[in-house]
Write a protein that holds these residues in place. Structure first.
Motif, PDB file in Angstrom:
ATOM      1  N   GLY A  49       0.778  -1.230   0.000  1.00  0.00           N
ATOM      2  CA  GLY A  49       0.000   0.000   0.000  1.00  0.00           C
ATOM      3  C   GLY A  49       0.805   1.273   0.000  1.00  0.00           C
ATOM      4  O   GLY A  49       0.250   2.361   0.046  1.00  0.00           O
ATOM      5  N   SER A  50       2.148   1.166  -0.040  1.00  0.00           N
ATOM      6  CA  SER A  50       2.993   2.360  -0.020  1.00  0.00           C
ATOM      7  C   SER A  50       3.792   2.448  -1.303  1.00  0.00           C
ATOM      8  O   SER A  50       4.266   1.435  -1.818  1.00  0.00           O
ATOM      9  CB  SER A  50       3.943   2.320   1.179  1.00  0.00           C
ATOM     10  OG  SER A  50       4.878   3.395   1.099  1.00  0.00           O
ATOM     11  N   PRO A  51       3.996   3.681  -1.853  1.00  0.00           N
ATOM     12  CA  PRO A  51       4.841   3.832  -3.033  1.00  0.00           C
ATOM     13  C   PRO A  51       6.330   3.813  -2.707  1.00  0.00           C
ATOM     14  O   PRO A  51       7.165   3.954  -3.586  1.00  0.00           O
ATOM     15  CB  PRO A  51       4.422   5.214  -3.571  1.00  0.00           C
ATOM     16  CG  PRO A  51       3.978   5.957  -2.366  1.00  0.00           C
ATOM     17  CD  PRO A  51       3.343   4.945  -1.455  1.00  0.00           C
ATOM     18  N   VAL A  52       6.668   3.643  -1.432  1.00  0.00           N
ATOM     19  CA  VAL A  52       8.059   3.627  -0.992  1.00  0.00           C
ATOM     20  C   VAL A  52       8.353   2.294  -0.321  1.00  0.00           C
ATOM     21  O   VAL A  52       7.577   1.831   0.521  1.00  0.00           O
ATOM     22  CB  VAL A  52       8.342   4.778   0.003  1.00  0.00           C
ATOM     23  CG1 VAL A  52       9.813   4.785   0.398  1.00  0.00           C
ATOM     24  CG2 VAL A  52       7.958   6.124  -0.596  1.00  0.00           C
ATOM     25  N   ALA A  53       9.459   1.643  -0.691  1.00  0.00           N
ATOM     26  CA  ALA A  53       9.840   0.375  -0.087  1.00  0.00           C
ATOM     27  C   ALA A  53      10.812   0.603   1.063  1.00  0.00           C
ATOM     28  O   ALA A  53      11.423   1.663   1.187  1.00  0.00           O
ATOM     29  CB  ALA A  53      10.477  -0.536  -1.136  1.00  0.00           C
ATOM     30  N   MET A  54      10.960  -0.409   1.920  1.00  0.00           N
ATOM     31  CA  MET A  54      11.934  -0.357   2.999  1.00  0.00           C
ATOM     32  C   MET A  54      13.232  -0.986   2.507  1.00  0.00           C
ATOM     33  O   MET A  54      13.215  -2.080   1.956  1.00  0.00           O
ATOM     34  CB  MET A  54      11.405  -1.124   4.215  1.00  0.00           C
ATOM     35  CG  MET A  54      12.315  -1.073   5.430  1.00  0.00           C
ATOM     36  SD  MET A  54      11.701  -2.119   6.785  1.00  0.00           S
ATOM     37  CE  MET A  54      10.062  -1.428   7.018  1.00  0.00           C
ATOM     38  N   SER A  55      14.352  -0.295   2.683  1.00  0.00           N
ATOM     39  CA  SER A  55      15.624  -0.819   2.198  1.00  0.00           C
ATOM     40  C   SER A  55      16.743  -0.481   3.176  1.00  0.00           C
ATOM     41  O   SER A  55      16.543   0.238   4.154  1.00  0.00           O
ATOM     42  CB  SER A  55      15.950  -0.239   0.817  1.00  0.00           C
ATOM     43  OG  SER A  55      16.461   1.073   0.942  1.00  0.00           O
ATOM     44  N   LEU A  56      17.935  -0.982   2.859  1.00  0.00           N
ATOM     45  CA  LEU A  56      19.120  -0.636   3.644  1.00  0.00           C
ATOM     46  C   LEU A  56      19.755   0.669   3.167  1.00  0.00           C
ATOM     47  O   LEU A  56      20.809   1.056   3.657  1.00  0.00           O
ATOM     48  CB  LEU A  56      20.151  -1.768   3.559  1.00  0.00           C
ATOM     49  CG  LEU A  56      19.820  -3.052   4.325  1.00  0.00           C
ATOM     50  CD1 LEU A  56      20.926  -4.080   4.124  1.00  0.00           C
ATOM     51  CD2 LEU A  56      19.626  -2.764   5.809  1.00  0.00           C
ATOM     52  N   GLY A  57      19.090   1.329   2.217  1.00  0.00           N
ATOM     53  CA  GLY A  57      19.637   2.569   1.676  1.00  0.00           C
ATOM     54  C   GLY A  57      19.849   3.627   2.732  1.00  0.00           C
ATOM     55  O   GLY A  57      20.878   4.320   2.736  1.00  0.00           O
ATOM     56  N   THR A  58      18.893   3.777   3.642  1.00  0.00           N
ATOM     57  CA  THR A  58      19.032   4.807   4.673  1.00  0.00           C
ATOM     58  C   THR A  58      20.212   4.500   5.589  1.00  0.00           C
ATOM     59  O   THR A  58      20.944   5.403   5.999  1.00  0.00           O
ATOM     60  CB  THR A  58      17.744   4.933   5.499  1.00  0.00           C
ATOM     61  OG1 THR A  58      17.399   3.648   6.041  1.00  0.00           O
ATOM     62  CG2 THR A  58      16.591   5.421   4.637  1.00  0.00           C
ATOM     63  N   PHE A  59      20.386   3.222   5.910  1.00  0.00           N
ATOM     64  CA  PHE A  59      21.521   2.822   6.747  1.00  0.00           C
ATOM     65  C   PHE A  59      22.833   3.184   6.061  1.00  0.00           C
ATOM     66  O   PHE A  59      23.759   3.715   6.684  1.00  0.00           O
ATOM     67  CB  PHE A  59      21.457   1.320   7.026  1.00  0.00           C
ATOM     68  CG  PHE A  59      22.629   0.784   7.799  1.00  0.00           C
ATOM     69  CD1 PHE A  59      22.710   0.967   9.169  1.00  0.00           C
ATOM     70  CD2 PHE A  59      23.632   0.095   7.148  1.00  0.00           C
ATOM     71  CE1 PHE A  59      23.801   0.478   9.884  1.00  0.00           C
ATOM     72  CE2 PHE A  59      24.722  -0.403   7.855  1.00  0.00           C
ATOM     73  CZ  PHE A  59      24.806  -0.208   9.224  1.00  0.00           C
ATOM     74  N   ALA A  60      22.934   2.898   4.769  1.00  0.00           N
ATOM     75  CA  ALA A  60      24.153   3.198   4.021  1.00  0.00           C
ATOM     76  C   ALA A  60      24.403   4.697   3.961  1.00  0.00           C
ATOM     77  O   ALA A  60      25.543   5.157   4.135  1.00  0.00           O
ATOM     78  CB  ALA A  60      24.058   2.626   2.605  1.00  0.00           C
ATOM     79  N   VAL A  61      23.364   5.473   3.720  1.00  0.00           N
ATOM     80  CA  VAL A  61      23.503   6.931   3.637  1.00  0.00           C
ATOM     81  C   VAL A  61      24.072   7.491   4.933  1.00  0.00           C
ATOM     82  O   VAL A  61      25.029   8.287   4.935  1.00  0.00           O
ATOM     83  CB  VAL A  61      22.141   7.586   3.328  1.00  0.00           C
ATOM     84  CG1 VAL A  61      22.182   9.089   3.592  1.00  0.00           C
ATOM     85  CG2 VAL A  61      21.745   7.324   1.878  1.00  0.00           C
TER      86      VAL A  61
END
Length: 201
Positions: A49-61
């Motif tokens: 239901g969300s156009p945004v997925a959960m990823s490890l991208g934020t952790f890497a940033v």
């Protein structure tokens, strides 16, 4: 709040510190950082239901920002953004058909802006020594997450309309995962500093 930026960051503790050697080290770190960001962005879990997925991208940033400092971190995240803008499939949900500017103007566009701001913020906090202890690193990660979410949520509201469940799409499904990533980084960065201290002793 102590933001006197006279402390070294992790990448300052190894390799050349001046001249051509430093430039080569920085170039290699930028390439490695962009690769890390691209790989972590693709390690994701769809959120129904969300156009945004959960990823490890934020952790890497956030970890790149803390380890690299504000200037090298900014160069790295901007290199990542430029490659993505040129059409390389390195963003979270980009594909061979949906990439570049078209992708960046979609649902994750605001979060990409937040990535840049958060990278610089974490770098500044690391220069102030916040990456040396778990409580301060947790606080830095929390600040970084807020900085990423604000433009992300604002962009979702502007793109899809404020009558939509913006918080349900772009915030609440990610809080538990972000708490885990926050705890991981809060433990990881001080542990790396301890290893550096032991190596020097």
């Amino acid at each position: 709040m102590n933001l006197v930026q006279n402390r070294t960051v992790l990448v300052d503790t190894f390799g050349a510190s001046e001249g051509a050697g430093l430039r080569l080290k920085q170039a290699a770190l930028i390439v490695a950082g962009i690769a890390l960001l691209a790989i972590c962005a693709k390690i994701k879990v769809p959120v129904p239901g969300s156009p945004v997925a959960m990823s490890l991208g934020t952790f890497a940033v956030l970890t790149v920002g803390a380890a690299y400092g504000p200037r090298l971190g900014l160069a790295t995240i901007m290199g990542y953004m430029i490659l993505g803008m040129l059409g390389m499939d390195i963003f979270q949900n980009s594909t061979a058909d949906l990439n570049g500017i078209s992708y960046m103007m979609g649902g994750t566009g605001g979060y990409l802006v937040g990535y840049v701001l958060a990278t610089v913020a974490l770098g500044m906090l690391a220069r102030a020594g916040w990456d040396r202890s778990a409580p301060k690193m947790a606080g830095a990660m929390l600040i970084g997450n807020v900085i990423m979410y604000v433009p992300g949520l604002v962009w979702l509201g502007m793109l899809y309309g404020w009558d939509k469940p913006i918080l349900d799409w772009g915030l609440t499904p990610f809080l538990v995962g972000d708490a885990v990533k926050l705890a991981l980084a809060a433990l990881l960065m001080p542990a790396l500093w301890k290893l550096v201290g032991r190596a020097r002793s």
